[in-house]
Enzyme design. Structure first.
Site, mmCIF file in Angstrom:
data_model
loop_
_atom_site.group_PDB
_atom_site.id
_atom_site.type_symbol
_atom_site.label_atom_id
_atom_site.label_comp_id
_atom_site.label_asym_id
_atom_site.label_seq_id
_atom_site.Cartn_x
_atom_site.Cartn_y
_atom_site.Cartn_z
ATOM 1 C CG HIS A 190 3.913 0.854 8.838
ATOM 2 N ND1 HIS A 190 3.017 0.278 9.694
ATOM 3 C CD2 HIS A 190 3.784 2.193 8.985
ATOM 4 C CE1 HIS A 190 2.373 1.235 10.349
ATOM 5 N NE2 HIS A 190 2.816 2.406 9.944
ATOM 6 C CD GLU A 242 1.467 9.634 12.654
ATOM 7 O OE1 GLU A 242 0.323 9.165 12.741
ATOM 8 O OE2 GLU A 242 2.463 8.916 12.457
#
Lengths: 101, 353
Positions: B266, B165
């Site tokens: 992803h 993140e």
């Protein structure tokens, strides 16, 4: 008539789909009202945010793609309702389509 | 530095340990010169037998952890600031520790102080939403759900997820890779690379001993799976009745063409992920050195286009490896070989001089 919500993305990149047959619902009139209140035409997706979900919502000839952050008001109401009504199906790969790169 | 938490005697000791930890020693010397601006990491030959940066050398993050209290309102209540004692709330304390580990990798190895390189506070919110199965970077902070307890056990306990993140933040402040299709998959890839390197650096793992898994802690015991993703073997991280099978491709021939997931960001990140892991294993030693430095060089080079595709990125990594380690270097060869194995086309090799 089916309303379909496909959630993709998120950190895990999992694809989850919910499908509701609106006509078969005991409160079909309420569903109709909610579906009619959605601002289909003005829904445009904004710049994507890393690892947030993406929602594709479709019903009859309407379709909208919204980021998680845009899922407010009637859109949020619809998705909450769909998720409370049916169990999701998961398919880790998106449906195949002809390749072009 | 005026707010240094590292005692000067320790800094002097690290500063004197230049034989084994040249980068850490240089950083310590910089810290001893109060207020001196940080300098970029100097160019050095790659030596798999040593790390130039001391894995336990300290850095000075400015962390702020907030508690969203099960709501989706951000940031929530500020519950732990830099230097404050552990709260006893695992999510809060794990996020605090993970931000520290992430700050340390970027600061000690790459000479980057925080996300923006200027000491920006590292902010995180935990306990976001109800049964929320996700973690994300919202442009200003990291946000962690607690999971539903059935499939996902939570996210703040995963160091690779925290590193992932925060690395999205670094990308946003550097190459700004557009978060869709191939450039989006590269954005995801870079976040996985540095998320994994944060864990390897914190644990002192070599490329050979590292798991190369991202999110190994997020599933409950009920799930048949090792992690969210495997960088070394994309497509093998999980195979579960509820989740299905890990969909990541491991080769460019299996690239997934889709509009979902912002164009499969992803999914297709598995392809460059494998190229990186293979290159790091071929190079040997610590992956945050060598190949890790090459990837960081590309990120901050100013040469990477926001809408870059895999092939352009691959060429830049080879050029960066040559620039840092030389034309005939083992690192340059390892990087090239990694891309070739996953089928990403790269420019022809320059003859060694």
């Amino acid at each position: 008539m089916d309303v379909v919500v496909v959630r993709s993305g998120g950190l895990a990149g999992l694809r989850t789909e919910w499908r509701v047959d609106v006509g078969a619902q005991p409160d079909a009139d309420e569903w109709d009202g909610l579906l009619r209140s959605l601002p289909w035409r003005t829904a445009t997706s904004t710049a994507p945010t890393p690892d947030r979900y993406v929602y594709r919502i479709s019903c009859a000839s309407h379709e909208a793609t919204l980021g998680e952050g845009q899922l407010t008001g009637p859109w949020r109401s619809l998705v909450d309702r769909v998720q409370q009504t049916v169990e999701p199906t998961r398919r880790s790969r998106p449906p195949a389509r002809p390749r072009s790169r | 530095m005026p707010y240094a938490i590292v005692p000067p005697y320790l800094l002097r000791r690290v500063a004197a340990a230049g034989d084994h930890y040249p980068t850490a020693a240089a950083a310590a010397r910089r810290s001893l010169r109060a207020g001196a601006p940080s300098e970029p990491a100097p160019v050095r030959p790659f030596d798999p037998s040593q790390s130039y940066a001391l894995p336990d050398s300290p850095s000075q993050p400015d962390r702020r952890i907030s508690d969203a209290g099960g709501t989706t309102r951000l940031p929530g209540r500020l519950v732990r600031r830099e230097g404050e004692r552990a709260t006893g709330d695992e999510a809060v304390d794990d996020a605090y520790d993970g931000l520290g580990d992430t700050h340390r990798l970027f600061d000690q190895v790459y000479g980057r102080d925080s996300i923006d390189g200027r000491g920006m506070p590292l902010e995180a919110s935990v306990h976001y939403g109800r049964d929320y199965d996700n973690a994300f970077w919202d442009g200003a902070r990291m946000v962690f759900g607690d999971g539903d307890g059935e499939v996902f056990a939570g996210f703040a306990n995963s160091l690779t997820v925290i590193g992932h993140e925060l690395s999205h933040g670094v990308v946003e402040h550097t190459a700004r890779l557009r978060y869709e299709y191939q450039s989006g998959a590269l954005n995801e890839h870079v976040a996985d690379v540095f998320g994994s390197l944060v864990e390897q650096y914190a644990r002192g793992q070599s490329a050979e001993t590292a798991s190369w898994l991202v999110g190994a802690e997020v599933f409950t015991d009920a799930v048949e799976g090792r992690a969210l993703r495997s960088m070394l073997e994309p497509g093998t991280a999980y195979d579960d009745d509820v989740l299905g099978r890990d969909p990541q491709p491991a080769h460019f021939d299996d690239f997934i063409d889709t509009d979902e997931d912002n164009g499969g960001v992803h999914l297709n990140s598995g392809i460059p992920n494998r190229a990186f892991a293979l290159a790091a294993r071929a190079a040997g030693g610590f992956a945050w050195e060598g190949v890790g430095r090459v990837w960081y060089d590309v990120l901050v080079s100013g040469e990477l286009a926001e809408n870059a595709k895999f092939a352009a990125f691959a060429d830049l990594t080879i050029a960066a490896a040559v620039r840092r380690y030389g034309v005939g270097s083992a690192i340059a060869a390892a990087v090239r070989s990694g891309w070739e194995t996953v089928g990403v086309p790269v420019a022809a090799a320059e003859p060694a001089r």
